[in-house]
Design a protein around this motif. Structure first.
Motif, PDB file in Angstrom:
ATOM      1  N   ARG A 101       0.827  -1.205   0.000  1.00 24.92           N
ATOM      2  CA  ARG A 101       0.000   0.000   0.000  1.00 24.92           C
ATOM      3  C   ARG A 101       0.857   1.249   0.000  1.00 24.92           C
ATOM      4  N   ASN A 102       1.937   1.255   0.779  1.00 21.89           N
ATOM      5  CA  ASN A 102       2.813   2.421   0.842  1.00 21.89           C
ATOM      6  C   ASN A 102       3.508   2.682  -0.491  1.00 21.89           C
ATOM      7  N   ILE A 103       3.823   1.603  -1.211  1.00 20.23           N
ATOM      8  CA  ILE A 103       4.440   1.749  -2.527  1.00 20.23           C
ATOM      9  C   ILE A 103       3.426   2.268  -3.543  1.00 20.23           C
ATOM     10  N   LYS A 104       2.208   1.762  -3.448  1.00 24.93           N
ATOM     11  CA  LYS A 104       1.155   2.137  -4.396  1.00 24.93           C
ATOM     12  C   LYS A 104       0.687   3.566  -4.179  1.00 24.93           C
ATOM     13  N   TYR A 105       0.631   3.997  -2.900  1.00 25.04           N
ATOM     14  CA  TYR A 105       0.157   5.349  -2.596  1.00 25.04           C
ATOM     15  C   TYR A 105       1.223   6.097  -1.789  1.00 25.04           C
ATOM     16  N   PRO A 106       2.335   6.454  -2.426  1.00 18.10           N
ATOM     17  CA  PRO A 106       3.440   7.092  -1.680  1.00 18.10           C
ATOM     18  C   PRO A 106       3.091   8.460  -1.117  1.00 18.10           C
ATOM     19  N   GLU A 107       2.065   9.109  -1.687  1.00 15.13           N
ATOM     20  CA  GLU A 107       1.705  10.449  -1.231  1.00 15.13           C
ATOM     21  C   GLU A 107       0.852  10.422   0.027  1.00 15.13           C
ATOM     22  N   LYS A 108       0.297   9.270   0.377  1.00 16.72           N
ATOM     23  CA  LYS A 108      -0.572   9.164   1.543  1.00 16.72           C
ATOM     24  C   LYS A 108       0.230   8.811   2.791  1.00 16.72           C
ATOM     25  N   ARG A 109      -0.429   8.932   3.940  1.00 16.49           N
ATOM     26  CA  ARG A 109       0.232   8.623   5.211  1.00 16.49           C
ATOM     27  C   ARG A 109       0.679   7.172   5.230  1.00 16.49           C
ATOM     28  N   LYS A 110       1.908   6.967   5.671  1.00 12.12           N
ATOM     29  CA  LYS A 110       2.473   5.621   5.696  1.00 12.12           C
ATOM     30  C   LYS A 110       1.723   4.734   6.671  1.00 12.12           C
ATOM     31  N   HIS A 111       1.431   3.522   6.243  1.00 20.22           N
ATOM     32  CA  HIS A 111       0.761   2.553   7.099  1.00 20.22           C
ATOM     33  C   HIS A 111       1.796   1.611   7.706  1.00 20.22           C
ATOM     34  N   GLY A 112       1.641   1.309   8.976  1.00 21.31           N
ATOM     35  CA  GLY A 112       2.497   0.342   9.634  1.00 21.31           C
ATOM     36  C   GLY A 112       1.767  -0.974   9.810  1.00 21.31           C
ATOM     37  N   ALA A 113       2.445  -1.929  10.402  1.00 26.22           N
ATOM     38  CA  ALA A 113       1.824  -3.235  10.638  1.00 26.22           C
ATOM     39  C   ALA A 113       2.272  -3.781  11.985  1.00 26.22           C
ATOM     40  N   SER A 114       2.397  -2.896  12.973  1.00 27.16           N
ATOM     41  CA  SER A 114       2.857  -3.320  14.293  1.00 27.16           C
ATOM     42  C   SER A 114       1.795  -4.184  14.968  1.00 27.16           C
ATOM     43  N   THR A 115       2.224  -5.293  15.484  1.00 27.56           N
ATOM     44  CA  THR A 115       1.324  -6.185  16.209  1.00 27.56           C
ATOM     45  C   THR A 115       1.166  -5.710  17.648  1.00 27.56           C
ATOM     46  N   ILE A 116       0.229  -6.315  18.354  1.00 29.25           N
ATOM     47  CA  ILE A 116       0.069  -6.013  19.779  1.00 29.25           C
ATOM     48  C   ILE A 116       1.344  -6.370  20.542  1.00 29.25           C
ATOM     49  N   SER A 117       1.997  -7.438  20.149  1.00 33.69           N
ATOM     50  CA  SER A 117       3.262  -7.819  20.799  1.00 33.69           C
ATOM     51  C   SER A 117       4.312  -6.733  20.602  1.00 33.69           C
ATOM     52  N   GLN A 118       4.437  -6.217  19.382  1.00 34.03           N
ATOM     53  CA  GLN A 118       5.407  -5.160  19.108  1.00 34.03           C
ATOM     54  C   GLN A 118       5.067  -3.889  19.876  1.00 34.03           C
ATOM     55  N   GLN A 119       3.800  -3.545  19.916  1.00 30.61           N
ATOM     56  CA  GLN A 119       3.396  -2.345  20.651  1.00 30.61           C
ATOM     57  C   GLN A 119       3.660  -2.500  22.149  1.00 30.61           C
ATOM     58  N   THR A 120       3.462  -3.704  22.668  1.00 32.18           N
ATOM     59  CA  THR A 120       3.742  -3.954  24.087  1.00 32.18           C
ATOM     60  C   THR A 120       5.227  -3.805  24.367  1.00 32.18           C
ATOM     61  N   GLU A 156      -2.421  -8.707  28.752  1.00 30.19           N
ATOM     62  CA  GLU A 156      -2.611  -8.069  30.055  1.00 30.19           C
ATOM     63  C   GLU A 156      -1.727  -6.834  30.187  1.00 30.19           C
ATOM     64  N   VAL A 157      -0.456  -6.968  29.821  1.00 29.80           N
ATOM     65  CA  VAL A 157       0.467  -5.835  29.916  1.00 29.80           C
ATOM     66  C   VAL A 157       0.077  -4.748  28.915  1.00 29.80           C
ATOM     67  N   TYR A 158      -0.304  -5.168  27.722  1.00 28.30           N
ATOM     68  CA  TYR A 158      -0.726  -4.201  26.698  1.00 28.30           C
ATOM     69  C   TYR A 158      -1.909  -3.371  27.182  1.00 28.30           C
ATOM     70  N   LEU A 159      -2.934  -4.035  27.698  1.00 34.16           N
ATOM     71  CA  LEU A 159      -4.141  -3.335  28.128  1.00 34.16           C
ATOM     72  C   LEU A 159      -3.907  -2.470  29.366  1.00 34.16           C
ATOM     73  N   ASN A 160      -2.816  -2.698  30.067  1.00 37.69           N
ATOM     74  CA  ASN A 160      -2.495  -1.886  31.240  1.00 37.69           C
ATOM     75  C   ASN A 160      -1.513  -0.761  30.944  1.00 37.69           C
ATOM     76  N   SER A 161      -0.784  -0.855  29.839  1.00 39.17           N
ATOM     77  CA  SER A 161       0.283   0.119  29.600  1.00 39.17           C
ATOM     78  C   SER A 161       0.004   1.080  28.457  1.00 39.17           C
ATOM     79  N   ILE A 162      -0.935   0.736  27.568  1.00 38.97           N
ATOM     80  CA  ILE A 162      -1.136   1.568  26.387  1.00 38.97           C
ATOM     81  C   ILE A 162      -1.791   2.898  26.747  1.00 38.97           C
ATOM     82  N   GLU A 163      -1.389   3.945  26.035  1.00 36.74           N
ATOM     83  CA  GLU A 163      -1.971   5.275  26.218  1.00 36.74           C
ATOM     84  C   GLU A 163      -3.382   5.269  25.651  1.00 36.74           C
TER      85      GLU A 163
END
Length: 231
Positions: A101-120, A156-163
């Motif tokens: 998607r980022n290659i196809k639409y370079p002018e748009k906001r970049k999309h990430g693919a972070s998982t809940i594990s990565q965010q934690t 559990e940690v994700y749901l307790n630590s995320i903003e």
């Protein structure tokens, strides 16, 4: 003399590497059981508030997964990481789709693919940012928590630590300050609203949803039907 100095530098670097791996692994193992009361982002936000001469606001208290509405974990999986229970920290299919998607639409906001594990991993051990160095550390800590923690513990940690709002972190605080209830009594609709705010919880307020959030809430509620519950 030069050879001796190089040897000392080599030994010092070796012990720094050993200390890094030992301390990080021990921290991850300890947090398999210990509550996470503070995160780097919480301190960063407090510093920003002080720098802007704002009232210091930090609402957070630890709530065990058993005392959080099961609908909240399903809502965040539907919104953030539908394959959370299937992958081992990284959703390569989502990464590929985001890259295409980022290659196809370079002018748009970049999309990430972070998982809940990565965010934690990022929330608990690291600082916000987009540098390759920070991303490398994120990968490292994601591998560690997937290795030493269960999916239930990660959630559990994700749901307790995320903003989840301005100065609000975790399910217990958002339930109290946005919905005047407790985490275990959050309704399915409230959980979907909280999940709808997560792309930018400082901009999107789950207590005062706008049209965009209500549309996201409706989509999340539909997709929650297809998300497997945590066991």
């Amino acid at each position: 003399m030069l050879r001796l100095r190089l040897s000392k530098i080599k030994n010092a670097l070796k012990w720094i590497v050993v200390a890094f791996f030992a301390s990080t692994i021990l921290s991850v193992v300890a947090l398999r059981w210990l509550p996470v009361y503070f995160t780097p982002l919480m301190f960063i936000r407090v510093g920003q508030q002080m720098a802007d001469n704002e009232k210091v606001t930090l609402y957070h208290h630890w709530v065990s997964l058993d005392n959080i509405s099961p609908s909240l974990s399903r809502a965040v999986m539907a919104s953030e990481d539908a394959r959370f229970l299937e992958h081992h920290g990284f959703d390569f299919k989502a990464i590929e789709q985001a890259a295409m998607r980022n290659i196809k639409y370079p002018e748009k906001r970049k999309h990430g693919a972070s998982t809940i594990s990565q965010q934690t991993a990022k929330n608990v051990f690291l600082w916000p940012g987009r540098s390759w160095v920070r991303k490398g550390f994120e990968v490292y800590f994601t591998v560690l928590i997937e290795l030493f923690w269960s999916k239930q513990r990660i959630m559990e940690v994700y749901l307790n630590s995320i903003e989840m709002g301005h100065g609000i972190y975790g399910a217990g605080a958002v339930a109290e300050y946005h919905f005047n209830t407790t985490a275990d009594k959050l309704s399915k609709s409230q959980c979907a609203l909280i999940a709808a705010s997560l792309p930018n919880p400082r901009r999107y307020n789950s207590a005062r949803p706008n049209g965009y959030m209500l549309r996201r809430q409706a989509r999340i509620l539909r997709e929650m039907k297809f998300v497997k519950p945590l066991k």
